[in-house]
Design a protein around this motif. Sequence first.
Motif: not given
Length: 397
Positions: A234-240, A242-247, A356-365
């Motif tokens: 689900g997080a990967q879909r939300e990343i996509s 957010a990137e598409r809508d500049n969110g 971060g630019a990916s869910i992995e980077e955001v969660m690492a932060a």
Amino acid sequence: MMALATGWAVHATFTQHVSSWHLKTFALIAVVAILQTELSRRLERQRRTLAAGPHVNMTSVWLLPAGVLLPGQLIAALSVTLYCYLAFRSWSGTRPSEAHRVAANITTATLSACAAGTVTLAVPALSVTAVCSAGLTYFAVNTLLTGLGLYLANPAKATVESCLGGMDDNLLELATLCVGGLLVMVLSQEPLLSVLVILPLYVLQRSMLIKRLEELATTDQKTQLLNATTWQDGAQREISRAERDNGSFGALMIDLDHFKRINDTYGHLAGDDVLKAVAAVVKQETRAHDLVGRFGGEEFVALLPSTSKEDAIVTAERIRQRISELVIPTQTNEGEEVAIERRTASIGVAAFPLDGASIEEVMAAADAAVYAAKNGGRNRVVGSMPASPRDIVLAAA
């Protein structure tokens, strides 16, 4: 209740006439019900094994028409026939020591059907209003008696959902009663067409089993939150999105402080009760469309779509405060009643795309912020250090 059901049946035996039509209708309902039960036996067994709350079977499809069309003694006879057949054929593993549960089911079903039939006595002929009133009466009485029985069986751990069932459970019961209402009219007009009910019921049972299997595959069974794999998807879909809508979105990493002490002091079952209580708090303090999951052990995660880092920190603070106020009744391994309170949590907050630019980077932060919270004394919310402007430019490139 058993005495009431028995008394009702005995009273009906001496006061209600049984005609040949009644006997033929009783036999037809019993034969079709047993045939449908036999065809769906494996589905019913799996559904009962995997049920999370009160198990909803299909007996109301047959007992509602019986309640409306048959005298009380035949209603009781049909209830005994169906539930005994279910116990020996579909409910694999039913032991003699569980006979009281079968008896309780028979009692509840008999009283519900008789109550439904009583409602129709005020109406001179069958009508839509009469059948609908009978169905609603059956649902109300059955829900009340079942909920009361489940509550009395274990008052300490009883909840509204565990006793009365969830929304899906009640919708399924209403759906079976709708089919039962249609069957009332079929039996009174063209009885042999009642066999057409078998296939729709089989499909309904199969669809509910598939839905339950999907829930088990995506849900953490201790907390009823999303499991780690489903949350990640689900997080990967939300990343996509957010990137598409500049969110943007906020992300929380919630780690219970000194959780191992709970398991060591009170036992793992008490620890499970703490996890369930914390999970409920996190769910209550987030929105319906937020992604909330258990990441493993005593860690929880939440992704808050279209949420700034500042707003995510506000949500995290509410969760931290609620956790610290929890009083959780539970038992030790020795069965001693205890109340666990003054638990705390360290929460790290990060945001996309700031951290971060990916869910992995955001969660690492967010994870790094959790460690900062623990190092700072625990029981606090810490926002991650934002990436440098150069890092943001590189990530955007």
